[in-house]
Motif scaffolding. Structure first.
Motif, mmCIF file in Angstrom:
data_model
loop_
_atom_site.group_PDB
_atom_site.id
_atom_site.type_symbol
_atom_site.label_atom_id
_atom_site.label_comp_id
_atom_site.label_asym_id
_atom_site.label_seq_id
_atom_site.Cartn_x
_atom_site.Cartn_y
_atom_site.Cartn_z
ATOM 1 N N SER A 1 0.857 -1.189 0.000
ATOM 2 C CA SER A 1 0.000 0.000 0.000
ATOM 3 C C SER A 1 0.891 1.236 0.000
ATOM 4 N N VAL A 2 0.548 2.194 -0.846
ATOM 5 C CA VAL A 2 1.355 3.392 -1.041
ATOM 6 C C VAL A 2 0.469 4.608 -0.807
ATOM 7 N N ARG A 3 0.978 5.542 -0.026
ATOM 8 C CA ARG A 3 0.257 6.775 0.250
ATOM 9 C C ARG A 3 1.230 7.945 0.117
ATOM 10 N N PRO A 4 0.955 8.894 -0.786
ATOM 11 C CA PRO A 4 1.879 10.017 -0.935
ATOM 12 C C PRO A 4 1.685 11.039 0.184
ATOM 13 N N GLU A 5 2.763 11.512 0.714
ATOM 14 C CA GLU A 5 2.763 12.579 1.711
ATOM 15 C C GLU A 5 3.947 13.497 1.431
ATOM 16 N N TYR A 6 3.842 14.700 1.991
ATOM 17 C CA TYR A 6 4.868 15.709 1.779
ATOM 18 C C TYR A 6 5.357 16.188 3.137
ATOM 19 N N VAL A 7 6.658 16.371 3.239
ATOM 20 C CA VAL A 7 7.302 16.737 4.499
ATOM 21 C C VAL A 7 8.117 17.997 4.261
ATOM 22 N N THR A 8 8.030 18.916 5.222
ATOM 23 C CA THR A 8 8.829 20.133 5.172
ATOM 24 C C THR A 8 9.372 20.443 6.552
ATOM 25 N N VAL A 9 10.594 20.912 6.592
ATOM 26 C CA VAL A 9 11.247 21.361 7.830
ATOM 27 C C VAL A 9 11.692 22.795 7.559
ATOM 28 N N SER B 1 12.415 25.299 9.357
ATOM 29 C CA SER B 1 13.477 25.892 10.166
ATOM 30 C C SER B 1 14.859 25.545 9.629
ATOM 31 N N VAL B 2 14.963 24.484 8.836
ATOM 32 C CA VAL B 2 16.237 24.093 8.238
ATOM 33 C C VAL B 2 16.308 24.525 6.787
ATOM 34 N N GLU B 3 15.234 24.273 6.027
ATOM 35 C CA GLU B 3 15.208 24.598 4.612
ATOM 36 C C GLU B 3 13.764 24.809 4.193
ATOM 37 N N GLU B 4 13.494 25.915 3.521
ATOM 38 C CA GLU B 4 12.135 26.238 3.125
ATOM 39 C C GLU B 4 11.812 25.569 1.797
ATOM 40 N N LYS B 5 11.744 24.258 1.853
ATOM 41 C CA LYS B 5 11.384 23.445 0.704
ATOM 42 C C LYS B 5 10.508 22.299 1.181
ATOM 43 N N VAL B 6 9.657 21.818 0.287
ATOM 44 C CA VAL B 6 8.763 20.707 0.586
ATOM 45 C C VAL B 6 9.256 19.486 -0.184
ATOM 46 N N TYR B 7 9.433 18.388 0.524
ATOM 47 C CA TYR B 7 9.922 17.148 -0.067
ATOM 48 C C TYR B 7 8.771 16.153 -0.185
ATOM 49 N N GLY B 8 8.704 15.496 -1.344
ATOM 50 C CA GLY B 8 7.695 14.462 -1.546
ATOM 51 C C GLY B 8 8.171 13.115 -1.022
ATOM 52 N N THR B 9 7.270 12.370 -0.407
ATOM 53 C CA THR B 9 7.564 11.042 0.114
ATOM 54 C C THR B 9 6.427 10.091 -0.248
ATOM 55 N N LEU B 10 6.761 8.834 -0.286
ATOM 56 C CA LEU B 10 5.786 7.769 -0.464
ATOM 57 C C LEU B 10 5.818 6.900 0.790
ATOM 58 N N VAL B 11 4.711 6.841 1.494
ATOM 59 C CA VAL B 11 4.598 6.014 2.696
ATOM 60 C C VAL B 11 4.206 4.612 2.246
ATOM 61 N N ILE B 12 5.151 3.664 2.391
ATOM 62 C CA ILE B 12 4.958 2.290 1.923
ATOM 63 C C ILE B 12 4.689 1.404 3.129
ATOM 64 N N ALA B 13 3.610 0.644 3.050
ATOM 65 C CA ALA B 13 3.231 -0.291 4.113
ATOM 66 C C ALA B 13 3.254 -1.704 3.544
ATOM 67 N N ASN B 14 3.946 -2.587 4.240
ATOM 68 C CA ASN B 14 4.039 -3.997 3.833
ATOM 69 C C ASN B 14 2.960 -4.784 4.556
ATOM 70 N N ARG B 15 1.917 -5.177 3.830
ATOM 71 C CA ARG B 15 0.809 -5.927 4.424
ATOM 72 C C ARG B 15 0.932 -7.430 4.201
ATOM 73 N N LEU C 1 11.953 -3.379 5.013
ATOM 74 C CA LEU C 1 10.553 -3.277 5.404
ATOM 75 C C LEU C 1 10.106 -4.647 5.888
ATOM 76 N N ALA C 2 9.949 -4.791 7.200
ATOM 77 C CA ALA C 2 9.521 -6.059 7.780
ATOM 78 C C ALA C 2 8.039 -6.284 7.512
ATOM 79 N N PRO C 3 7.552 -7.516 7.663
ATOM 80 C CA PRO C 3 6.105 -7.750 7.504
ATOM 81 C C PRO C 3 5.297 -6.898 8.465
ATOM 82 N N GLY C 4 4.349 -6.134 7.916
ATOM 83 C CA GLY C 4 3.559 -5.213 8.716
ATOM 84 C C GLY C 4 4.233 -3.898 9.011
ATOM 85 N N GLY C 5 5.419 -3.654 8.443
ATOM 86 C CA GLY C 5 6.159 -2.428 8.714
ATOM 87 C C GLY C 5 5.704 -1.273 7.850
ATOM 88 N N LEU C 6 6.173 -0.078 8.210
ATOM 89 C CA LEU C 6 5.797 1.163 7.532
ATOM 90 C C LEU C 6 7.050 2.006 7.395
#
Length: 749
Positions: A570-578, A580-594, A621-626
């Motif tokens: 299962s894949v869910r796109p999310e975006y992360v920004t920090v 205070s360190v850098e004013e940029k938004v990074y794209g990520t894919l949250v992968i879950a092993n079912r 990515l272990a079984p059931g990991g994220l």
């Protein structure tokens, strides 16, 4: 497994024919001639399946043969670098009572004609011959140039009384013109031959490189050594059958046997790789498991059932044994140690050999002569040897290089089965025997290790310790040889050329040196980018992955990518920004092993909407990991951060300093779909109980801290519609007592 040739085997040339003097006729028992048995038939085998481990592989070959006469047959097609310790054979789908009783490796010399060599080898030989011919022609032209350039007009010797002669200028000029014309033609030929020689050298280099990268399964030399396995089978017989009837019935039996041979090869390894396909708007993805496999085992894996395992073939499988501790004089009887008394008449075993007299002194050879006696396909990988101690006085027995004619030193703990027993054990509280003290003196007073403890227990009944025999109720300890002497298949018998004290004694073989294993291990290969060895990423667990389709992997020692299977995730796109360190938004894919299978770390090719995005490093990515997989900066989402600090005092007599930090974050979504953005901020952590920190925001701390999100991290999660904007306000106050404030040190972000 005994790899020595039996006395009733005849020379074999690899095609199942008998090359001995046997004519196949029975001359009767009274003719006084030797009657060898029938020829052992040879059958080809086909590689069926391969299991590649973290280092090495286990191959299985199958053959369909008829019931052999006499119960003996040969299987051909085995590689030269297989590990003889791992050879196993069994019969599949056979009548009850049919089994393999012996499997023995034997080398076979094969003669290849020029037409049987690979085309690449023939092309290289032709290219080398052509290069040699061009080089010789070029050398002859250069020699002719040097000889022509040295031509000079030599005037005749003037005798006494002869008048002076006029110089023939025309002859001088004609000679100069001839030399110039001749040199011009030779230089043109030399220039053409130089270009031809460069092309020939380039062609030879290209063919040499192609041959080095080619598969090692093809014959490379006119004479090569291959491996065959000699099998001895037992077939069911009835009690009332005579041996002649049994042979006739076995020959007439047309039942086919399915024989499987299993062996290990060290020159193979693999690393995982993946391809992730994702479509926007979907919550699932396709993670295709691929593997980069390299092998140089001397045989091409063509159309084999491939499996990958993270296990280690050389790991220990024996369980530790914990002995009980008892207080008192009565002790349990020790377990049997495997020691047997030497047979009677051992000293007379080689009397006939010594009867002709002493043999002539052989010529001394170097250490490399030992390796030449072992066929390359019988060389088995062994564990790395311990560092050799510096050579001590007294010859190579105590260190240094051992020559081929020097007798091998006795193994630690015991010299062998049938050798004299070692000295008795030193008693607790009493002096040690003289031989033990001498050994300790040579070792520099070092404490005895486990091998010494086993050696101390290798005593016979006559040398049992006095205190043990005098203690009532204490059983007598039997002799205990060294653990290496209990490995019966690997023991060798000392022959007549050994010293008299070792003749006829079983002992462990000499450890194999590095030059004996040349070619048996895979040459070092650089790992692909982001690749991780399976033993590193698997951790404490072992996993196996079976390929869904047959695979082809040539024996060329380079990486080959093979598709293994598909893992639904299962894949869910999310975006992360920090900000205070850098004013940029990074794209990520949250992968879950079912699934119930692990996903090992390795490179992954990310494809979004059928368009290649990038190659990233996928964590384990272990079984059931994220886990999160970064995909880079997303320019279509903007972020801005502003901060404000206000310093004031409070309390009676301004006893406390208040630092009010305010954070303002703005987000803007320029994409055409809704996105989820995670904003990460941080708050200070007080190490003094008198310093208080009060937070003023609706953020929250991470559920599980990690190196990327320490306990001081605070998170906002915001959903932005297409073209939407969001403003986040947060902050915290730091209350510091006046006595702990630093003058001028509070203005910091």
């Amino acid at each position: 497994m005994d790899d020595r040739r039996s006395t009733d085997d005849k020379p074999y040339d690899g095609d199942g024919r008998d090359n001995g003097p046997d004519t196949g006729q029975d001359n009767g028992p009274g003719d006084g001639r030797h009657h060898p048995g029938p020829a052992v038939p040879a059958h080809p085998s086909v590689l069926d399946s391969v299991v590649v481990y973290a280092a090495g592989a286990v191959c299985r070959r199958r053959a369909r043969v008829a019931v052999p006469p006499g119960g003996r047959l040969r299987l051909t097609g085995l590689p030269r670098v297989l590990d003889g310790r791992t050879l196993r054979a069994r019969v599949l789908d056979a009548p009850p009572g049919t089994a393999v009783t012996e499997a023995r490796l034997e080398p076979v010399a094969e003669l290849r004609t020029t037409a049987e060599l690979p085309d690449l080898r023939r092309e290289l030989n032709d290219a080398r011959e052509s290069e040699s011919a061009v080089r010789e022609r070029h050398r002859l032209v250069l020699t002719a140039i040097a000889e022509t350039a040295s031509l000079r007009a030599v005037p005749p010797q003037r005798r006494h009384g002869d008048p002076h002669r006029r110089t023939p200028a025309d002859a001088w000029l004609e000679l100069a013109d001839f030399v110039d014309e001749r040199l011009a033609g030779l230089h043109r030929r030399a220039e053409a031959l130089t270009r031809e020689l460069e092309l020939a050298e380039h062609r030879t280099e290209v063919l040499t490189d192609r041959l080095e990268r080619a598969s090692t399964a093809d014959p490379a030399r006119p004479v090569e050594t291959s491996a065959t396995v000699l099998l001895t089978l037992t077939t069911p017989t009835t009690p009332d059958e005579t041996p002649a009837d049994t042979a006739d019935s076995t020959t007439a039996n047309t039942t086919d046997l399915h024989i499987e041979v299993e062996y290990g090869v060290p020159a193979a390894r693999w690393v995982p790789a993946y391809r992730l396909s994702y479509r926007q708007g979907s919550d699932t993805g396709r993670l295709v498991l691929r593997a980069s496999v390299a092998q140089q085992t001397g045989e091409d894996w063509t159309g084999v059932r491939l499996a990958l395992s993270t296990a280690d073939l050389e790991r220990r499988t024996d369980l530790p044994r914990l002995r009980s501790l008892r207080i008192g004089r009565s002790q349990p009887a020790p377990p049997p140690s495997g020691w047997r008394e030497p047979p009677a008449g051992l000293a007379d075993l080689f009397t006939g050999y010594d009867a002709p007299g002493p043999r002539p002194e052989p010529r001394r050879r170097g250490p490399l002569a030992v390796a030449a006696a072992t066929p390359p396909f019988l060389a088995a990988p062994v564990a790395a040897a311990a560092p050799v101690a510096p050579a001590a006085p007294g010859g190579p027995r105590f260190g240094g290089v051992l020559s081929a004619d020097e007798p091998l030193p006795p193994p630690p703990g015991f010299a062998g089965y049938g050798a004299p027993p070692p000295p008795p054990l030193p008693q607790p509280g009493g002096p040690a025997p003289a031989p033990v003290l001498a050994r300790r003196a040579r070792a520099g007073g070092a404490a005895p290790g486990p091998g010494a403890a086993k050696a101390a227990g290798s005593t016979n009944a006559t040398s049992t310790s006095t205190s043990t025999a005098d203690t009532p109720g204490s059983p007598e300890a039997p002799p205990a040889p060294d653990a290496a002497l209990l490995d019966y298949p690997s023991l060798v018998l000392a022959g007549p050329d050994e010293p008299a004290a070792r003749r006829g004694i079983l002992r462990p073989p000499a450890p194999r040196t590095s030059f004996e294993r040349t070619g048996a291990a895979l040459p070092p290969l650089p790992l692909p980018r982001h690749a991780v060895p399976p033993r590193v990423s698997a951790g404490s667990f072992d996993h196996r992955f079976d390929a869904a389709a047959p695979a082809d992997i040539p024996s060329d020692g380079t990486w080959h990518t093979v598709t293994i299977d598909e893992i639904p995730v299962s894949v869910r796109p999310e975006y992360v920004t920090v900000p205070s360190v850098e004013e940029k938004v990074y794209g990520t894919l949250v992968i879950a092993n079912r699934t119930d299978r692990a996903v090992l770390a390795g490179p992954v090719e990310v494809t979004v909407d059928d368009e290649f995005l990038l190659t990233a490093a996928l964590p384990t990515l272990a079984p059931g990991g994220l886990r999160r997989l970064g995909t880079g900066v997303t320019e279509s989402i903007e972020v801005a951060r502003r901060t404000e600090l206000r310093e004031s005092t409070t309390g009676m007599l301004n006893s406390s300093t208040v630092l009010d930090h305010r954070v303002h974050v703005e987000l803007a979504n320029r994409l055409g779909h809704t996105v989820t953005v995670e904003v990460r901020e941080r708050v200070p952590v007080a190490s003094d109980a008198e310093i208080r920190i009060e937070e003023r925001a609706d953020w929250h701390a991470p559920a599980v801290s990690s190196p990327d999100c320490p306990p001081s991290t605070r998170l906002w999660r915001v959903e932005l519609p297409p073209g939407g904007r969001a403003e986040l306000d947060g902050g915290y106050q730091i209350r510091i007592p006046a006595g702990k404030a630093i003058v001028g040190g509070n203005r910091r972000n």
